[in-house]
Each structure stands twice: as structure tokens, then as C-alpha cells.
Design a protein around this motif. Structure first.
Motif, PDB file in Angstrom:
ATOM      1  N   HIS A 157       9.230   8.676  -5.524  1.00  0.00           N
ATOM      2  CA  HIS A 157       9.011   7.428  -4.780  1.00  0.00           C
ATOM      3  C   HIS A 157       8.546   7.714  -3.353  1.00  0.00           C
ATOM      4  O   HIS A 157       9.098   8.585  -2.682  1.00  0.00           O
ATOM      5  N   PRO A 158       7.548   6.949  -2.859  1.00  0.00           N
ATOM      6  CA  PRO A 158       7.027   7.235  -1.509  1.00  0.00           C
ATOM      7  C   PRO A 158       8.024   6.929  -0.369  1.00  0.00           C
ATOM      8  O   PRO A 158       7.938   7.540   0.700  1.00  0.00           O
ATOM      9  N   MET A 159       8.959   5.992  -0.593  1.00  0.00           N
ATOM     10  CA  MET A 159       9.886   5.638   0.495  1.00  0.00           C
ATOM     11  C   MET A 159      10.990   6.684   0.614  1.00  0.00           C
ATOM     12  O   MET A 159      11.733   6.915  -0.335  1.00  0.00           O
ATOM     13  N   LYS A 160      11.075   7.305   1.786  1.00  0.00           N
ATOM     14  CA  LYS A 160      12.024   8.402   2.023  1.00  0.00           C
ATOM     15  C   LYS A 160      12.914   8.097   3.232  1.00  0.00           C
ATOM     16  O   LYS A 160      12.522   8.385   4.377  1.00  0.00           O
ATOM     17  N   GLY A 178      13.279  -3.173   9.470  1.00  0.00           N
ATOM     18  CA  GLY A 178      11.853  -3.449   9.273  1.00  0.00           C
ATOM     19  C   GLY A 178      11.454  -3.680   7.830  1.00  0.00           C
ATOM     20  O   GLY A 178      10.276  -3.549   7.484  1.00  0.00           O
ATOM     21  N   LEU A 179      12.413  -4.080   6.973  1.00  0.00           N
ATOM     22  CA  LEU A 179      12.121  -4.219   5.539  1.00  0.00           C
ATOM     23  C   LEU A 179      11.607  -5.639   5.236  1.00  0.00           C
ATOM     24  O   LEU A 179      12.287  -6.492   4.673  1.00  0.00           O
ATOM     25  N   HIS A 180      10.347  -5.840   5.611  1.00  0.00           N
ATOM     26  CA  HIS A 180       9.742  -7.178   5.725  1.00  0.00           C
ATOM     27  C   HIS A 180       9.368  -7.898   4.435  1.00  0.00           C
ATOM     28  O   HIS A 180       9.008  -9.063   4.490  1.00  0.00           O
ATOM     29  N   ILE A 212       3.149  -4.489  12.821  1.00  0.00           N
ATOM     30  CA  ILE A 212       1.974  -3.594  12.811  1.00  0.00           C
ATOM     31  C   ILE A 212       1.997  -2.614  11.631  1.00  0.00           C
ATOM     32  O   ILE A 212       1.226  -1.664  11.601  1.00  0.00           O
ATOM     33  N   ASP A 213       2.892  -2.853  10.666  1.00  0.00           N
ATOM     34  CA  ASP A 213       2.871  -2.143   9.380  1.00  0.00           C
ATOM     35  C   ASP A 213       1.512  -2.434   8.720  1.00  0.00           C
ATOM     36  O   ASP A 213       0.945  -3.510   8.906  1.00  0.00           O
ATOM     37  N   VAL A 214       0.991  -1.513   7.902  1.00  0.00           N
ATOM     38  CA  VAL A 214      -0.310  -1.733   7.249  1.00  0.00           C
ATOM     39  C   VAL A 214      -0.243  -2.876   6.225  1.00  0.00           C
ATOM     40  O   VAL A 214      -1.266  -3.437   5.844  1.00  0.00           O
ATOM     41  N   HIS A 215       0.986  -3.211   5.778  1.00  0.00           N
ATOM     42  CA  HIS A 215       1.157  -4.311   4.816  1.00  0.00           C
ATOM     43  C   HIS A 215       1.455  -5.635   5.537  1.00  0.00           C
ATOM     44  O   HIS A 215       1.992  -5.631   6.650  1.00  0.00           O
ATOM     45  N   HIS A 216       1.123  -6.744   4.859  1.00  0.00           N
ATOM     46  CA  HIS A 216       1.415  -8.071   5.419  1.00  0.00           C
ATOM     47  C   HIS A 216       2.936  -8.307   5.468  1.00  0.00           C
ATOM     48  O   HIS A 216       3.642  -8.010   4.504  1.00  0.00           O
ATOM     49  N   PHE A 232      -4.920  -5.230  -1.970  1.00  0.00           N
ATOM     50  CA  PHE A 232      -3.852  -4.418  -1.365  1.00  0.00           C
ATOM     51  C   PHE A 232      -2.558  -5.217  -1.365  1.00  0.00           C
ATOM     52  O   PHE A 232      -2.581  -6.423  -1.103  1.00  0.00           O
ATOM     53  N   PHE A 233      -1.446  -4.559  -1.623  1.00  0.00           N
ATOM     54  CA  PHE A 233      -0.133  -5.204  -1.663  1.00  0.00           C
ATOM     55  C   PHE A 233       0.209  -5.848  -0.310  1.00  0.00           C
ATOM     56  O   PHE A 233      -0.086  -5.248   0.716  1.00  0.00           O
ATOM     57  N   PRO A 234       0.857  -7.017  -0.212  1.00  0.00           N
ATOM     58  CA  PRO A 234       1.262  -7.887  -1.326  1.00  0.00           C
ATOM     59  C   PRO A 234       0.198  -8.928  -1.673  1.00  0.00           C
ATOM     60  O   PRO A 234       0.446  -9.779  -2.530  1.00  0.00           O
TER      61      PRO A 234
HETATM   62  O1  ZLS Z   1       5.415  -2.649   3.729  1.00  0.00           O
HETATM   63  O2  ZLS Z   1       1.018  -2.216  -5.069  1.00  0.00           O
HETATM   64  C1  ZLS Z   1       2.153  -2.449  -5.452  1.00  0.00           C
HETATM   65  C2  ZLS Z   1       2.437  -3.101  -6.808  1.00  0.00           C
HETATM   66  C3  ZLS Z   1       2.078  -2.479  -7.993  1.00  0.00           C
HETATM   67  C4  ZLS Z   1       1.356  -1.146  -7.961  1.00  0.00           C
HETATM   68  C5  ZLS Z   1       2.382  -0.006  -7.938  1.00  0.00           C
HETATM   69  N1  ZLS Z   1       3.249  -0.092  -9.139  1.00  0.00           N
HETATM   70  C6  ZLS Z   1       4.222   1.008  -9.083  1.00  0.00           C
HETATM   71  C7  ZLS Z   1       3.968  -1.371  -9.199  1.00  0.00           C
HETATM   72  C8  ZLS Z   1       2.970  -2.537  -9.192  1.00  0.00           C
HETATM   73  C9  ZLS Z   1       1.389  -3.663  -7.610  1.00  0.00           C
HETATM   74  N2  ZLS Z   1       3.216  -2.124  -4.740  1.00  0.00           N
HETATM   75  C10 ZLS Z   1       3.101  -1.449  -3.453  1.00  0.00           C
HETATM   76  C11 ZLS Z   1       4.318  -1.767  -2.610  1.00  0.00           C
HETATM   77  C12 ZLS Z   1       4.154  -1.321  -1.190  1.00  0.00           C
HETATM   78  C13 ZLS Z   1       5.398  -1.613  -0.380  1.00  0.00           C
HETATM   79  C14 ZLS Z   1       5.218  -1.300   1.087  1.00  0.00           C
HETATM   80  C15 ZLS Z   1       6.493  -1.505   1.862  1.00  0.00           C
HETATM   81  C16 ZLS Z   1       6.290  -1.603   3.377  1.00  0.00           C
HETATM   82  O3  ZLS Z   1       5.679  -0.444   3.861  1.00  0.00           O
HETATM   83  C17 ZLS Z   1       7.608  -1.859   4.099  1.00  0.00           C
HETATM   84  C18 ZLS Z   1       8.674  -0.876   3.883  1.00  0.00           C
HETATM   85  C19 ZLS Z   1       2.981   0.012  -3.675  1.00  0.00           C
HETATM   86  N3  ZLS Z   1       2.081   0.794  -3.045  1.00  0.00           N
HETATM   87  C20 ZLS Z   1       2.297   2.059  -3.505  1.00  0.00           C
HETATM   88  C21 ZLS Z   1       3.312   2.001  -4.443  1.00  0.00           C
HETATM   89  N4  ZLS Z   1       3.712   0.727  -4.515  1.00  0.00           N
HETATM   90  C22 ZLS Z   1       3.866   3.114  -5.204  1.00  0.00           C
HETATM   91  C23 ZLS Z   1       3.275   4.365  -5.176  1.00  0.00           C
HETATM   92  C24 ZLS Z   1       3.828   5.435  -5.944  1.00  0.00           C
HETATM   93  C25 ZLS Z   1       4.951   5.212  -6.712  1.00  0.00           C
HETATM   94  C26 ZLS Z   1       5.741   6.118  -7.604  1.00  0.00           C
HETATM   95  C27 ZLS Z   1       7.130   5.515  -7.413  1.00  0.00           C
HETATM   96  C28 ZLS Z   1       6.715   4.091  -7.683  1.00  0.00           C
HETATM   97  C29 ZLS Z   1       6.178   4.262  -9.084  1.00  0.00           C
HETATM   98  C30 ZLS Z   1       5.480   5.642  -9.027  1.00  0.00           C
HETATM   99  C31 ZLS Z   1       5.527   3.998  -6.758  1.00  0.00           C
HETATM  100  C32 ZLS Z   1       5.003   2.932  -6.008  1.00  0.00           C
END
Ligand code: ZLS
Ligand code: CA
Ligand code: ZN
Length: 371
Positions: free
Chosen positions: A24-27, A134-136, A171-175, A200-202
């Protein structure tokens, strides 16, 4: 750098022990790495360092549904496995895995942000930092985008007890969708988010999403394309935020300092340097309005640690050497071992015309508000 202020820094050493999973990217560990740089520079001696108490379920339900908080507070990886139906109601588990201590982790994050708001309310500090906050993305009724409990909404609700108007800046890259949504129809909170927009998410945060009812013109969205650099970011950030501060005149500012907007982020696609990112923090500090600075995204963890440590020095007005001091994570910071995140040569897809049009649209709407 602007003048020195009274700074409080909330930190719980346990936070670095929580783990979303190997892939998982969140550490959360990046917060401990930042902390170790901060203390190695001796910055802890220049501010009040406090361990926040954990947010209670009752505090969380000031925003979140009772049922969701109750469910999360009992959730364990084992329970998730035996009752997937209930789980899917609240959580998309790929982005938001059920890891050991997920509720405690969220209560540390939220506890720090709520404590920060109280400290500002009581006039005990000019600036409060909680890099675990900052968990927006967290919603009233569920987890989203690596976020389970929305510490930011909880902090803003606390500030609203003492302040008529609160500014939220992201100023996070996400909305910053969870925070925007919570205050979409009120004129007491202005929410401003700069983010990558388009596939791009969300997916929310269109330029024309401006709030509803009394909240009209109190949601401000700055949709950007890939590769935005320091110069073009500053070129819209400073005029927009100057106008926002003049027109809205908030009593307190909450700034989400997500570092996934840095160059070379594992998820982000912007091209900001550490200094460009920190210039935004310093610019907001210069208004002299009480401010809470929170963490958020940031997925190239050596650069997250560098940037939050540097921003702590900027908020303190205490310059630090660009040679990193020795910490137990020293091997993360090679080959240069310096306090720097440079921009790259990636292409900037934000043309001056595109940015100019955004600036004009936002200026027109901000001119309509005022007191
Ligand atoms: O703003 O893009 C999405 C959703 C999906 C694509 C990814 N899959 C896993 C689920 C469905 C449409 N999600 C984003 C969420 C980004 C959250 C940002 C949080 C914040 O920075 C505040 C703290 C996303 N981007 C990248 C990933 N998810 C992602 C990349 C790699 C992995 C590994 C662990 C899990 C599954 C494989 C994962 C997620
Ligand atoms: Ca943002
Ligand atoms: Zn993010």
C-alpha cells in the motif's frame, strides 16, 4: 521567511507503527521519519511538543454517523473476513484496507487535529502542526481514499465554536472532497483546493463547483493538469490566496499540506520542489492569522519527511542547514543526504492561457463575497 510565532507540534510516537500493508502506498512511518529529522535539527527545542490524547468515538460522531464510528471502533482484520457484507457498506477495501489498529490510528490523527483546534481557540498558540492529520477524503458515512475519519472536518467544527469564519486550504494533489462536501452549503467555512483534475481520484473539484445556497462562492476549486511547476503554481496560488484572505477575512486557517503534489511522488503528477511547496505554507503564515498545518498525502516517503521537516522550520522561522543531520533513517536520504526535493524536467501541461482563465473565473466569484 516571515516572523517567529508561538508554535505547538502534536506528535504520537506510536503513529509510525501502523501499517496499511506491504504494497500500500500510504506509509504512516513517514511521520516518524519527519519527526526524527525535526528533532535532529533541534527544532523540538523551539516549539511546544505535545502528545495528543486520542479522539473518542463521541468526538468522531460530531461529523460521522454513529453506526459507522461504532462499526470502525470494533473492526479487526478477522471481523472483516467473517462479515464482508457489513464491511462493504462502509469501506472500499482496496484503497482502505482493514489493517491492525485502523481505528486507533484514526483516533491519533483526529485527536491531534481536534487538540490543535482547541489550542488555537484558547489563544495558546499562533500555529499548530499535526503531520498525522489531513485525511480529507473520509465521508460522514464511510472511508474513502486511504482516509477513515475526517480529522479536518472535526477540527473545523471545533474552530467554529469560537470563530465566525474558518478558511480551509488544501495543497494535496487530490481534491479535498470530504471537507468541501461537509461545508458545501455554509458561508462560515470557505474551502479552497488546488488539485490534479481529469481522470484522477476522486474525480470531483471542477472549476464550476462553487457551493450551494448560503455556501455559494465559498467552495473554490483550482483544477490543474500534469507537471505544474513552482513558478506556475506560485503564479496562481499567491493572487488567489491574497484575494481569499482579503474578501473572506477568516479568524483561523486550516491548511492541509499533502506532499503528493511534490515532484517524483509515487501517486501524484505535479512537479513542485520542496521549496515551492513550502513557499505556499510561508505565504499563508505571512497573513498572521492563527493557523493549523496538517499532513495528508505524500507517497515518496523520503521526500515527505524532508518537506514536513523543512516546513516545520519555515513555520518556526528557524533556518536549518541543507545538509541533513544524522538520523536512524539516514540511508533513505542518499545519495545526496541533503534537505532538498528538486523539480524534474517533466513537461508542464498547464499553459499560461489555461492558468489565466482559471484566475479570471475565480477572481470574479471572489469579488462577489465580502463583509
Ligand atoms: O488524498 O484511484 C483510486 C480508485 C481506484 C483505483 C485504485 N484501486 C486500488 C481502487 C480503485 C479508483 N484510488 C486512489 C486513492 C488515492 C487516495 C489519496 C489520499 C490523499 O493523498 C490523502 C491521504 C488511488 N491512487 C492510487 C491508489 N489508489 C493505489 C495504488 C496502489 C495500491 C496497492 C495497494 C492498493 C491496491 C494495490 C493501492 C491503491
Ligand atoms: Ca488539494
Ligand atoms: Zn493526495
Amino acid at each position: 521567511m516571515t516572523l517567529a510565532k508561538r508554535v505547538t507540534y502534536y506528535y504520537d510516537d506510536e503513529v509510525g507503527n501502523y501499517n496499511y500493508g506491504y504494497n500500500h502506498p500510504m506509509k504512516p512511518y513517514r511521520i516518524r521519519m519527519a519527526h526524527n529529522i525535526i528533532t535532529s535539527y533541534g527544532l523540538d527545542k523551539k516549539m511546544t511538543v505535545m502528545r495528543p490524547s486520542r479522539a473518542t468515538a463521541h468526538q468522531m460522531t460530531r461529523f460521522h454517523c454513529d453506526d459507522y464510528v461504532k462499526y470502525l471502533s470494533r473492526l479487526t482484520p478477522e471481523l472483516a473476513e467473517v462479515d464482508p457484507m457489513q464491511l462493504n457498506r462502509y469501506i472500499c477495501t482496496e484503497d482502505c484496507p482493514v489493517f491492525d489498529g485502523v481505528y486507533e490510528f484514526s483516533s491519533i490523527s483526529a485527536g491531534g487535529s481536534i487538540a490543535a483546534a482547541k489550542r488555537i481557540n484558547h489563544g495558546e498558540s499562533d500555529i499548530v502542526i499535526n503531520w498525522a492529520g489531513g485525511l480529507h477524503h473520509a465521508k460522514k458515512e464511510g472511508a474513502s481514499g486511504f482516509c477513515y475519519i475526517n480529522d479536518i472536518v472535526l477540527a473545523i467544527l471545533e474552530l467554529l465554536r469560537y470563530h465566525q469564519r474558518v478558511l480551509y486550504l488544501d495543497i494535496d494533489v487530490h481534491h479535498g472532497d470530504g471537507v468541501e462536501e461537509a461545508f458545501y452549503s455554509t458561508d462560515r467555512v470557505m474551502s479552497v483546493s488546488f488539485h490534479k483534475f481529469g481522470d484522477f481520484f476522486p474525480g470531483t473539484g471542477h472549476l464550476n463547483d462553487i457551493g450551494v445556497g448560503k455556501g455559494k462562492n465559498h467552495a473554490v476549486n483550482i483544477p490543474l493538469r500534469d507537471g505544474v511547476d513552482d513558478e506556475s503554481y506560485r503564479g496562481i496560488f499567491e493572487p488567489i490566496m491574497k484575494m481569499v484572505m482579503e474578501r473572506f477575512q477568516p479568524g483561523a486557517v486550516v491548511m492541509q499540506c499533502g506532499t503528493d503534489s511534490l515532484s517524483g511522488d509515487r501517486i501524484g503528477c505535479f512537479n513542485l520542489s520542496m521549496r515551492g511547496h513550502a513557499a505556499c505554507v510561508d505565504f499563508m503564515k505571512s497573513f498572521g492569522v492563527p493557523m493549523i498545518c496538517l499532513g495528508g498525502g505524500g507517497y515518496t516517503i523520503r521526500n515527505v519527511a524532508r518537506t514536513w521537516a523543512y516546513e516545520t522550520s519555515v513555520l518556526l522561522g528557524e533556518p536549518v542547514s541543507s545538509v541533513l543531520p544524522y538520523t536512524e533513517h539516514y540511508d533513505f536520504f542518499g545519495p545526496d543526504f541533503s534537505l532538498d526535493v528538486p523539480s524534474s524536467n517533466m513537461e508542464n501541461h498547464n499553459t499560461p492561457e489555461y492558468l489565466g482563465k482559471i484566475l479570471v473565473a475565480i477572481s470574479e466569484r471572489l469579488r462577489e463575497i465580502g463583509h
